[in-house]
Design a protein around this motif. Structure first.
Motif, short mmCIF file in Angstrom:
data_model
loop_
_atom_site.label_atom_id
_atom_site.label_comp_id
_atom_site.label_asym_id
_atom_site.label_seq_id
_atom_site.Cartn_x
_atom_site.Cartn_y
_atom_site.Cartn_z
N GLU A 72 -17.66 -95.64 -32.13
CA GLU A 72 -16.84 -94.99 -31.11
C GLU A 72 -17.59 -93.86 -30.41
N CYS A 73 -18.62 -93.32 -31.06
CA CYS A 73 -19.29 -92.11 -30.55
C CYS A 73 -20.76 -92.33 -30.18
N TYR A 74 -21.19 -93.58 -30.06
CA TYR A 74 -22.62 -93.86 -29.88
C TYR A 74 -23.21 -93.22 -28.63
N MET A 75 -22.40 -92.96 -27.60
CA MET A 75 -22.96 -92.33 -26.39
C MET A 75 -23.46 -90.91 -26.68
N ALA A 76 -23.05 -90.35 -27.80
CA ALA A 76 -23.53 -89.02 -28.19
C ALA A 76 -24.89 -89.07 -28.89
N ASP A 77 -25.34 -90.27 -29.22
CA ASP A 77 -26.62 -90.44 -29.93
C ASP A 77 -27.75 -90.48 -28.90
N ALA A 78 -28.09 -89.34 -28.36
CA ALA A 78 -29.02 -89.26 -27.24
C ALA A 78 -30.40 -89.82 -27.55
N ASN A 79 -30.88 -89.62 -28.78
CA ASN A 79 -32.21 -90.13 -29.15
C ASN A 79 -32.14 -91.50 -29.81
N TYR A 80 -30.97 -92.05 -29.88
CA TYR A 80 -30.71 -93.41 -30.37
C TYR A 80 -31.42 -93.71 -31.68
N ASP A 81 -31.14 -92.85 -32.67
CA ASP A 81 -31.71 -93.08 -33.99
C ASP A 81 -30.64 -93.53 -34.99
N GLY A 82 -29.42 -93.75 -34.51
CA GLY A 82 -28.36 -94.25 -35.38
C GLY A 82 -27.56 -93.16 -36.05
N TYR A 83 -27.80 -91.90 -35.68
CA TYR A 83 -27.10 -90.79 -36.32
C TYR A 83 -26.95 -89.65 -35.32
N ILE A 84 -25.85 -88.95 -35.40
CA ILE A 84 -25.59 -87.86 -34.47
C ILE A 84 -25.77 -86.52 -35.18
N ASP A 85 -26.74 -85.73 -34.70
CA ASP A 85 -27.05 -84.46 -35.35
C ASP A 85 -27.64 -83.49 -34.32
N GLN A 86 -28.21 -82.40 -34.80
CA GLN A 86 -28.75 -81.38 -33.92
C GLN A 86 -29.88 -81.91 -33.05
N LYS A 87 -30.57 -82.93 -33.51
CA LYS A 87 -31.64 -83.53 -32.71
C LYS A 87 -31.11 -84.04 -31.37
N ASP A 88 -29.88 -84.55 -31.40
CA ASP A 88 -29.29 -85.06 -30.17
C ASP A 88 -28.95 -83.92 -29.21
N VAL A 89 -28.53 -82.79 -29.74
CA VAL A 89 -28.28 -81.61 -28.90
C VAL A 89 -29.56 -81.20 -28.21
N ASP A 90 -30.64 -81.12 -28.98
CA ASP A 90 -31.93 -80.73 -28.40
C ASP A 90 -32.40 -81.75 -27.36
N TYR A 91 -32.13 -83.01 -27.63
CA TYR A 91 -32.51 -84.08 -26.70
C TYR A 91 -31.77 -83.94 -25.37
N VAL A 92 -30.46 -83.68 -25.47
CA VAL A 92 -29.64 -83.57 -24.26
C VAL A 92 -30.04 -82.35 -23.43
N LYS A 93 -30.42 -81.27 -24.07
CA LYS A 93 -30.85 -80.09 -23.33
C LYS A 93 -32.02 -80.44 -22.40
#
Length: 488
Positions: free
Chosen positions: A95-116
């Protein structure tokens, strides 16, 4: 100590040892466990997206860039906030895959840094959803040089990045063995500087590499449609490890995805001095405002006014007596459905057990007669393989052929439009013309002027040579009372 107590102590000891062993294994194998979890998430997502593709669902957001966590039309701090709310929670990845910015299968701080970095167009590798509901990556680095496969895609490229186009496919080439579509782009592109990547029906790896070498300093991005279209899927693998030649597949008409394709490509192409993002935003703003106006006119159409309509596609100069009737994945049909029609094709196909999740089905003249006798039929719309000239002989011949086939269909009209406007970025022209043809008073009351829509579209396309007065956008036969629509 009795034997019963001895057994209890022994059991406790075993439990402690097993528990300790479990902690040891988890601690030392945590990376593997996380990797397995992430792979399982991506595998489950891929299967779910395949189902959505098979069902011809709409795309999840206007901007199909991973990191667009709030699934709107841009990347901003709202996406960062949406990702941060998910971190550390028991979220559902599918349901939340669009939040996985670096597409590694997990949503964490790395995705925040990626989106920035994504917000500032500073991330070289960008993950996006393509027309086939597959997650792919695009490298925004090096030089941007574009080519198209099929005409609507070239229109999209002209709207957002005309100065980066270095080649066209054979259909749009000048001269071309496939017609005169080049006349629509001659005022936009300098054909003397363009290469030809060949037929959209048989793309060739060596040709693409040669075009990249001769026209793009080794770089080339080719925007295609579905992988299943004309069996072009193998081209994705041809350059899979090539960072300079990239194949992208974004919607231009499929699943009514014009906005999704232009906005997503606008983001991906926004490097190497290209201002494609702002141009895409400008187009989408106009598109949505105009579409809303058309929908407003449709809201005033009462249920007893709704017409029974179908659309078919004709190749230029075709003499076939069959109707290549359009179904679920055809943008032309999806646009027609938005005009509040009664879908006689859908009813007939369902009754006959036909596969409707396809571009078209061949209907014989007997099928058409059965549709007419069962449901009635107010209008047949022909989508003809023509550029901006629906009074060309091909359209007239098509009209005359089809008119003869339905001469016994009392109360049924037929009109011919150009395929180029029936779907893709110019589809508002089609919707305004056919909508006005079906519901003339409501469209007039809403202040919808076809000429204005055509002229604004041409301006956004970058065609400063043509105006609505130069274009023939509908053919409805000689003496038809609606011939006012022929010349916008």
């Amino acid at each position: 100590m009795d034997s019963k107590m001895t057994k209890i102590i022994a059991v406790i000891a075993i439990v402690v040892i097993v528990a300790a062993a479990c902690v040891f294994v988890f601690t030392n194998d945590s990376n593997n466990s996380e990797s397995e979890r992430n792979e399982a998430n991506i595998k489950a997502l891929t299967a779910e997206l395949d189902k959505k593709y098979a069902a011809s669902e709409r795309y999840p957001a206007d901007l199909l860039i991973l990191g667009n966590a709030d699934m709107d039309d841009d990347l901003d701090n709202d996406d960062i906030a949406a990702i941060q709310k998910l971190i550390g929670t028991d979220y559902n990845y599918i349901e939340c895959y669009m939040a996985d910015a670096n597409y590694d299968g997990y949503i964490d701080q790395k995705d925040v840094d990626y989106v920035k970095k994504l917000i500032d167009f500073e991330q070289e590798k960008v993950y996006y959803m393509n027309v086939d509901f597959q997650i792919k990556s695009y490298l925004m680095k090096g030089e941007l040089h574009l080519a198209n496969i099929i005409t609507q895609i070239l229109e999209c490229e002209c709207i957002i990045a005309a100065d980066k186009i270095v080649a066209t496919d054979e259909r749009c080439a000048k001269p071309s063995s496939m017609g005169t579509f080049w006349t629509e782009f001659d005022a936009i592109l300098d054909y003397s500087k363009l290469g030809n990547i060949g037929s959209h029906k048989s793309p060739n790896q060596e040709t693409y590499a040669e075009i990249a070498k001769n026209y793009g300093n080794g770089y080339l991005t080719v925007w295609m449609n579905r992988a299943s279209a004309n069996n072009t899927g193998y081209m994705d693998d041809a350059f899979v490890n090539n960072e300079k030649i990239q194949i992208i597949r974004l919607p231009t008409w499929e699943n009514d995805g014009t906005v999704n394709g232009i906005l997503t490509a606008g983001y991906l192409f926004n490097y190497d001095g290209c201002d494609s993002w702002n141009k895409a935003v400008e187009f989408v703003k106009w598109y949505k405002e105009t579409d809303a106006k058309i929908n407003g006119a449709m809201a005033n159409v009462s249920d007893d006014q709704i017409k029974k309509v179908l659309i078919y596609a004709d190749a230029t100069g075709s003499t076939s007596t069959d109707f290549n009737t359009l179904l679920n994945t055809a943008g032309e049909r999806l646009n027609l459905l938005e005009l509040k029609i009664i879908d006689v094709v859908g009813m007939y196909a369902k009754e006959k057990g036909m596969n409707t999740n396809t571009y078209s089905q061949t209907f014989t003249k007997e099928d058409m007669a059965e549709i007419y006798n069962k449901y009635g039929l107010d209008l047949i719309v022909g989508s003809n393989g023509l550029p901006y000239n629906c009074t060309a002989q091909g359209a007239i011949d098509s009209y005359n052929l089809r008119s003869g086939q339905i001469e016994n269909f009392e109360g049924t009209d037929i009109v011919i439009t150009g395929w180029i406007n029936a779907s893709g970025p110019g589809d508002l022209i089609f919707k305004s013309i056919i909508g006005g043809y079906l519901y003339e008073k409501e469209f007039n009351d809403a202040g919808i002027v076809v000429k204005d829509i055509v002229n604004q579209y041409l301006k956004l396309l970058g065609n400063n040579k043509l105006t609505a007065d130069d274009l023939n956008l509908l053919y409805a036969g000689e003496g038809n009372p609606h011939n006012i629509m022929v010349n916008a």
